[in-house]
Scaffold this motif. Sequence first.
Motif, PDB file in Angstrom:
ATOM      1  N   GLY A 157       4.729   6.922   7.802  1.00 30.70           N
ATOM      2  CA  GLY A 157       3.699   7.876   8.200  1.00 30.70           C
ATOM      3  C   GLY A 157       4.096   9.325   8.034  1.00 30.70           C
ATOM      4  N   TYR A 158       5.372   9.573   7.709  1.00 32.42           N
ATOM      5  CA  TYR A 158       5.801  10.939   7.419  1.00 32.42           C
ATOM      6  C   TYR A 158       5.470  11.235   5.965  1.00 32.42           C
ATOM      7  CZ  TYR A 158       8.799  14.962   6.468  1.00 32.42           C
ATOM      8  OH  TYR A 158       9.264  16.195   6.087  1.00 32.42           O
ATOM      9  N   LEU A 159       4.709  12.295   5.723  1.00 29.54           N
ATOM     10  CA  LEU A 159       4.236  12.621   4.370  1.00 29.54           C
ATOM     11  C   LEU A 159       4.878  13.922   3.892  1.00 29.54           C
ATOM     12  CD1 LEU A 159       0.407  11.831   4.750  1.00 29.54           C
ATOM     13  CD2 LEU A 159       2.259  10.292   4.074  1.00 29.54           C
ATOM     14  N   ARG A 160       5.791  13.787   2.961  1.00 30.02           N
ATOM     15  CA  ARG A 160       6.422  14.991   2.389  1.00 30.02           C
ATOM     16  C   ARG A 160       5.407  15.860   1.658  1.00 30.02           C
ATOM     17  NH1 ARG A 160       9.978  10.995   2.713  1.00 30.02           N
ATOM     18  NH2 ARG A 160      12.148  11.466   3.308  1.00 30.02           N
ATOM     19  N   ALA A 161       4.361  15.232   1.181  1.00 24.73           N
ATOM     20  CA  ALA A 161       3.366  15.963   0.391  1.00 24.73           C
ATOM     21  C   ALA A 161       2.608  17.000   1.203  1.00 24.73           C
ATOM     22  CB  ALA A 161       2.370  14.972  -0.235  1.00 24.73           C
ATOM     23  N   VAL A 162       2.626  16.893   2.554  1.00 26.14           N
ATOM     24  CA  VAL A 162       1.863  17.857   3.353  1.00 26.14           C
ATOM     25  C   VAL A 162       2.789  18.870   4.037  1.00 26.14           C
ATOM     26  CG1 VAL A 162       0.001  16.204   3.729  1.00 26.14           C
ATOM     27  CG2 VAL A 162       1.826  16.388   5.425  1.00 26.14           C
ATOM     28  N   HIS A 163       4.069  18.896   3.650  1.00 19.15           N
ATOM     29  CA  HIS A 163       4.994  19.854   4.247  1.00 19.15           C
ATOM     30  C   HIS A 163       4.525  21.277   3.949  1.00 19.15           C
ATOM     31  CE1 HIS A 163       8.691  20.820   6.256  1.00 19.15           C
ATOM     32  NE2 HIS A 163       9.126  21.579   5.255  1.00 19.15           N
TER      33      HIS A 163
ATOM     34  N   GLU B 229      -1.609  11.360  -4.888  1.00 23.49           N
ATOM     35  CA  GLU B 229      -0.361  11.832  -4.293  1.00 23.49           C
ATOM     36  C   GLU B 229       0.198  10.907  -3.215  1.00 23.49           C
ATOM     37  OE1 GLU B 229       0.269  15.966  -3.618  1.00 23.49           O
ATOM     38  OE2 GLU B 229      -1.751  16.460  -4.303  1.00 23.49           O
ATOM     39  N   LEU B 230      -0.605   9.971  -2.744  1.00 26.13           N
ATOM     40  CA  LEU B 230      -0.126   9.088  -1.686  1.00 26.13           C
ATOM     41  C   LEU B 230      -0.029   7.668  -2.230  1.00 26.13           C
ATOM     42  CD1 LEU B 230      -2.146  10.690   1.253  1.00 26.13           C
ATOM     43  CD2 LEU B 230       0.248  11.061   0.639  1.00 26.13           C
ATOM     44  N   ARG B 231      -0.858   6.784  -1.782  1.00 28.26           N
ATOM     45  CA  ARG B 231      -0.764   5.391  -2.222  1.00 28.26           C
ATOM     46  C   ARG B 231      -1.574   5.204  -3.498  1.00 28.26           C
ATOM     47  NH1 ARG B 231      -1.032   0.092   1.664  1.00 28.26           N
ATOM     48  NH2 ARG B 231      -1.370  -1.463   0.035  1.00 28.26           N
ATOM     49  N   ALA B 232      -0.892   4.947  -4.592  1.00 30.68           N
ATOM     50  CA  ALA B 232      -1.542   4.931  -5.904  1.00 30.68           C
ATOM     51  C   ALA B 232      -2.538   3.792  -6.059  1.00 30.68           C
ATOM     52  CB  ALA B 232      -0.487   4.849  -7.008  1.00 30.68           C
ATOM     53  N   ASP B 233      -2.345   2.696  -5.315  1.00 33.57           N
ATOM     54  CA  ASP B 233      -3.248   1.551  -5.479  1.00 33.57           C
ATOM     55  C   ASP B 233      -4.446   1.623  -4.545  1.00 33.57           C
ATOM     56  OD1 ASP B 233      -1.919   1.130  -3.114  1.00 33.57           O
ATOM     57  OD2 ASP B 233      -1.544  -1.007  -3.446  1.00 33.57           O
ATOM     58  N   SER B 234      -4.603   2.736  -3.850  1.00 29.43           N
ATOM     59  CA  SER B 234      -5.729   2.865  -2.929  1.00 29.43           C
ATOM     60  C   SER B 234      -7.034   3.067  -3.686  1.00 29.43           C
ATOM     61  CB  SER B 234      -5.512   4.052  -1.982  1.00 29.43           C
ATOM     62  OG  SER B 234      -6.691   4.318  -1.235  1.00 29.43           O
ATOM     63  N   THR B 235      -8.011   2.258  -3.373  1.00 26.36           N
ATOM     64  CA  THR B 235      -9.364   2.435  -3.921  1.00 26.36           C
ATOM     65  C   THR B 235     -10.298   3.012  -2.870  1.00 26.36           C
ATOM     66  OG1 THR B 235      -9.970   0.169  -3.313  1.00 26.36           O
ATOM     67  CG2 THR B 235      -9.052   0.516  -5.523  1.00 26.36           C
ATOM     68  N   LEU B 236      -9.738   3.410  -1.722  1.00 29.53           N
ATOM     69  CA  LEU B 236     -10.559   3.878  -0.606  1.00 29.53           C
ATOM     70  C   LEU B 236     -10.595   5.389  -0.477  1.00 29.53           C
ATOM     71  CD1 LEU B 236      -9.261   1.350   2.092  1.00 29.53           C
ATOM     72  CD2 LEU B 236     -11.293   1.118   0.653  1.00 29.53           C
ATOM     73  N   GLY B 237      -9.647   6.079  -1.124  1.00 34.50           N
ATOM     74  CA  GLY B 237      -9.519   7.512  -0.924  1.00 34.50           C
ATOM     75  C   GLY B 237     -10.213   8.350  -1.971  1.00 34.50           C
ATOM     76  N   ILE B 238      -9.863   9.639  -1.983  1.00 32.64           N
ATOM     77  CA  ILE B 238     -10.495  10.616  -2.867  1.00 32.64           C
ATOM     78  C   ILE B 238      -9.406  11.276  -3.708  1.00 32.64           C
ATOM     79  CG2 ILE B 238     -11.974  12.649  -3.002  1.00 32.64           C
ATOM     80  CD1 ILE B 238     -11.729  11.139   0.362  1.00 32.64           C
ATOM     81  N   PRO B 239      -9.350  11.030  -4.996  1.00 38.28           N
ATOM     82  CA  PRO B 239      -8.344  11.669  -5.847  1.00 38.28           C
ATOM     83  C   PRO B 239      -8.445  13.195  -5.771  1.00 38.28           C
ATOM     84  CG  PRO B 239      -9.417   9.865  -7.014  1.00 38.28           C
ATOM     85  CD  PRO B 239     -10.189  10.078  -5.759  1.00 38.28           C
ATOM     86  N   GLY B 240      -7.305  13.848  -5.559  1.00 36.13           N
ATOM     87  CA  GLY B 240      -7.285  15.303  -5.505  1.00 36.13           C
ATOM     88  C   GLY B 240      -7.527  15.890  -4.128  1.00 36.13           C
TER      89      GLY B 240
END
Length: 851
Positions: A156-162, A318-329
């Motif tokens: 749950g720690y996301l380096r991408a949002v640092h 940027e997070l889970r590449a196999d997610s079909t639930l999110g919004i790219p970008g």
Amino acid sequence: MSENLPQPSADQLEPSNSSNKELLQLIDSLSQTPDIGNHDELRLENGELKDYWLKFFEYLGTDQIKNLSESTKTVDRLIQQNGITYNVYDSDQAQSRPWSLNPLPLVINSQEWAEISNGLSQRARLLNEILRDTYGSQTLLNNGYLPTALVQGHPGYLRAVHHIKPPGDIYLHIVAFDIARGPDGKWWVISNRTQAPSGLGYVLENRLIVSKLFPEAFRELRIQHIASSYKRLLDTLTELATPLAQGESVRFALLTPGPYNETYFEHTYLARYLGLPLVEGDDLTVRDDKLYLKTLHGLERIHGLLRRLDDEFMDPLELRADSTLGIPGLLQAIRSGNVLITNALGAGFLESPAIQGFLPAISEKLLGEKLAMPSLNTWWCGEQAAWQNISPELKTQVIKPTFTGSVGPHFQPIVGSQLDEDQLDALREKIEQRPDIYTTQSYLQFSQASTWQENQFTPRTAMLRVYAMANTNGTWEILPGAMTRVSSEDPNVVSIQRGGSTLDTWVMTDKEVDTYSMLSQRSKYINPLTPHGLQLISSRTAENLFWLGRYTERAESLTRLAKESLMIASVSGEDNLNALQDAVSELTIRAGLIPEETPKLSKSPKVFARTLISQLNHKDSFSIGYYIQALNNNLRLVRDRLPSDHSKLVGYMKSSLENRLGNKTSFESRSLIVAVEALDNLGLQLAALTGLQADRMTRDLGWRLLTIGRLVERLVNLSETLGTFFSHDASLSSRGFDMLLTLFDSTITYRTRYQRYQDINALMELLVFDNTNPRSMTWILQELDHEIHHLPNTAKEIDTFSQIIQTCQPIFEDTMNIISYTERVSAAGKKLSNEISSHYFAHIKEQRFAS
């Protein structure tokens, strides 16, 4: 006035008359004793009722107490009527079951609630500060207040949002705390939910149902209302997002994973209550680092998301590449400061039970305060000293997985006291192989709340989920209520997934009762309207409504065709029916009601009828049952836009078909009668559904797409029916003439005008040219043209649609040309459907319409 308010005290009020004694005797006779060692939420230590519970029962009276089983039935009926469900996953199969709510509330007095509110608002502030530090200066990690391995090793720690700072430095707009009371009456924090806390919608539904069961007790005990908390949430989000909007009207949406999520009902209910469009990831797109909703008007800017989707699924780039639930970008839009996410991404590591053990020291470091409400004693086994310290005491612990979320090792919590020495030794060996994934907490006997089960007051282990909502001034207010969950059988398991139930939580107040209602005020806080004054309707929702209209019309026409086909099969011995039988065979095969290899009706009426009956509710073919299920699926996808009557009615259709037909495999005269009766009943229910769609929906763009779908389906179906009858000369026989009128649902109109006189020209006048008959080609085309002009079109698109409709105009001088005409109409209807889909549902271009 305060002396007239119910004031809970430590002492029990002494019953003053015989009626009170009778009441107490009744309650005692119906009560089970709580388990030894558990705090009793109903009674004092001396066994007497707590004073507010005595008042509660006095307001009910002996008659209502004796009839509490009827209250249970009322709750179950309301849950079914409102379509309140909870999806349960078992062996990778999801099934929707009714929400579980016990009629008795859990009552908490004002003094106790003040302590809870103070402790949890402090914790919400603390958790927000931890996030600000973790994704900023990281002093807690650098100075050893939090182990780096625990935080940065957590999924749950996301380096991408640092270094991404949310508006107002508020990371947590909603925090849910699971709390329980120990044997000594003290409240403890068990866990917290910081990503996308669930339950707020169920809290509302529980309150609406239970408060109506006991209105006098609810009023006289001065139970605080909860609507203002939702208002404050919207106020906060609006104020935080206003700078992002740069002068535009602030728009939020509620992001859901979709209808198969376990709490999807809550998503739809909450979206409707808050006045927000319910959207899925595919409904949204990022353009120029801004978030847009794909609507019928094109792309509309969204400034904030109230999300019910966990962090890792939010952005597949940027997070889970196999997610079909999110919004790219999406993350780039967040970095650019163009969208507010509730809650901010990266809070998932705070849900680890291991974090609880470090909070007391962190609170004194960051807030300069001791924790007002304690956590259970917690040891993260990833710290060698902690594991060596707690290992000999494992029998007194509950062992939990350190890492939460969908990534990482998972197991059900293990109660050490339930293991023997060999099992404890085996567990120690397992923990020592990888200690970081294990966390232990001291075992706590939760209090037991009174529930009404099997005609008696039954104590059940209880845990409260309490919600803290942020203000813009850096404080958090506690919603004056909670979702109390109770166990089923095992007192150590409080889980709805595992058969538990819920209670409405009543918080007494010694202040003024807040009677604010969201129903009349919500549009002041979040404006769900486009600049055109029309509701935001996502392209996905519009498409689902379009197909809901098509499936409704298709199910109705197939039901009528199946019934008439069985009637023709039952009179197959009559002469001059070959042409009609061939037409019926062609129509039923084309519609998918029977397989292609089925003998024609003219050759084997018995086999034809047997096959048709056996296929009516067949789940693996394009049967009537198949389309009823398709209706049900579409209704689930748009339940936030439709009254629950729609789903309830389709549910009746499914159960009625199953009960009356099941899977008929033998053909008897009785089977034919049963099938015809079942189709009759289904036809009435489908007519009722059409009436709901016509009369119980506002005339917005969603309704127009539903209507267009129904009209397109009717145009294609009736044109093909008419063409098939004329190609086989089936309408030349008296029975064929009557059947064609029945399939067009125009028998009464024809008889009113022409009595029993059968004339082809009169038939064509009614079925093709009559602009007052809702089943005629001319009327359908007129309505289609009318509804399409209400959609957001450019001039070019209006011309495209109008040209398609123009090709369907009935221009012929005799009936010999009717076959080519019907072929042209059928092709045009299908083309129109494709054009509507590509213009409104696909969104291939970046922005198709000017907004």
